[in-house]
Design a protein around this motif. Sequence first.
Motif, mmCIF file in Angstrom:
data_model
loop_
_atom_site.group_PDB
_atom_site.id
_atom_site.type_symbol
_atom_site.label_atom_id
_atom_site.label_comp_id
_atom_site.label_asym_id
_atom_site.label_seq_id
_atom_site.Cartn_x
_atom_site.Cartn_y
_atom_site.Cartn_z
ATOM 1 N N GLN A 148 0.842 -1.202 0.000
ATOM 2 C CA GLN A 148 0.000 0.000 0.000
ATOM 3 C C GLN A 148 0.875 1.249 0.000
ATOM 4 O OE1 GLN A 148 -2.276 1.083 3.543
ATOM 5 N NE2 GLN A 148 -3.935 1.871 2.269
ATOM 6 N N ARG B 153 -6.550 -5.438 -6.827
ATOM 7 C CA ARG B 153 -6.125 -4.036 -6.883
ATOM 8 C C ARG B 153 -7.301 -3.175 -6.463
ATOM 9 N NH1 ARG B 153 -1.648 -1.675 -10.784
ATOM 10 N NH2 ARG B 153 -1.459 0.390 -9.835
ATOM 11 N N ARG C 206 -9.016 0.545 -5.796
ATOM 12 C CA ARG C 206 -8.976 1.966 -6.122
ATOM 13 C C ARG C 206 -10.140 2.683 -5.452
ATOM 14 N NH1 ARG C 206 -5.892 3.126 -11.595
ATOM 15 N NH2 ARG C 206 -4.616 1.259 -11.677
ATOM 16 N N LEU D 165 1.628 2.774 -7.650
ATOM 17 C CA LEU D 165 0.546 2.893 -6.672
ATOM 18 C C LEU D 165 0.260 4.359 -6.398
ATOM 19 C CD1 LEU D 165 1.503 0.153 -4.043
ATOM 20 C CD2 LEU D 165 -0.116 -0.024 -5.930
ATOM 21 N N ARG D 166 -1.003 4.752 -6.558
ATOM 22 C CA ARG D 166 -1.431 6.097 -6.208
ATOM 23 C C ARG D 166 -1.638 6.187 -4.698
ATOM 24 N NH1 ARG D 166 -3.762 4.244 -10.785
ATOM 25 N NH2 ARG D 166 -3.581 5.516 -12.673
ATOM 26 N N GLU E 122 -3.500 3.559 -2.451
ATOM 27 C CA GLU E 122 -3.884 2.425 -3.297
ATOM 28 C C GLU E 122 -3.239 1.138 -2.794
ATOM 29 O OE1 GLU E 122 -4.368 1.335 -8.040
ATOM 30 O OE2 GLU E 122 -3.030 2.958 -7.431
#
Length: 388
Positions: free
Chosen positions: A228, A279, A281, A311-312, A315
């Motif tokens: 993360q 994943r 979001r 990864l944002r 995320e």
Amino acid sequence: MVSFNDLPMEVLRCIIGYMDIPSLAVMSQSSKVCALLFVCFLLYTIVLYPLTFYCVTSHIQKPNNETNNISALAVDDTTWYTLIQNRFGIGCNHRRISRSNKQTQGVVLRSMKLSSSSSSLTSFTDRPKRRPKSYGGSTWKEAYRCLATTMRMPETSLSSGSNMAVFASPPLHGRKSDLGVWIMVNHRENCRTKTVEQVGRRRRRNHQPNSLPYRSDKRYIELKLLLQNTKSGFGSVIIPNISTTRIASVHEDEDGIPFEDSTFKVIGAGQWRPKIILRRRFTDDDMAQQRALDDLEEWNATYENQKDIILRPFEVVVLSLHVSCPETFVYETDCLSCMSSIRVLMATDGKKDVSIARFINEEELWEYYSQLPGGCLSLKDRSRLVPM
């Protein structure tokens, strides 16, 4: 000059939704600094997100006589409960996407049903009823601090539940990394590690060639690696090549054994190469979810050519990693009791770094396993345990 009292509450919350934790801390302490930051973020939103700003301002009512204090909004429960949902997944829906939407080869996409901007506009009363005291604080801000300090693993369908065993997690002391790392195991019924012969039989049944990049004198354990990006606001974390992840044993940690001579090695090719199995979001946008799922499938399909994982903020991805171990390690406990740390290469803000997680000791390990007559092992059903 525009006053805070002239702006609707929804607009203020929309601006706060784009801020990171340090910015919220500054805003909650000084009204003058808050005014400057507010104007900067307001201009940023108007210039870069004109459609969002138009939609927000065109569907809200004018403010009443109640004072809209942005300093108070920076510390209120609605703001911090939203942040807790964004980072830790608490109170969120983790159901699978239905087959009619898209699901292939066991790869599924989870949605937090939140985004950095729209999450701030979501009604606090529409969410599941939770209490901050259950998470270590009298307010949601204190609860966030407690959860972040203890590096709590985010909740997903693959990382929650009373029977979920976490065997490695980030250290609580020392320098904090922007990448959280947790290790779980894809358990088998008999708690045994895999052999290459088992894969060979499966491939022969499917009429596939038996050219595997594995060794018959090794055994293999399948780990679930949860990563993360713990940064808030803006800023991505890049994992350049997950197959370079190093898992060190106790004596390798102490003696500094070279990577090539490690007891445990992540398999980077063949049927057991790394795969993203989840994943998550933070959006309600169906198109964004579809694009995310397409990106996930593309990474799994083109792993040999494109190995970077981006990864944002907040995320989460969960990867399946097969790790080779000595042929004498017949059971999962043989591997887990010998593992000491896992190191994942990463890059953020143009700088390379390493994120580390430590495995639990052998005494804690046996809280999850039971030894049966005949030398067999079984996982404990922890859902039936009563806290004392």
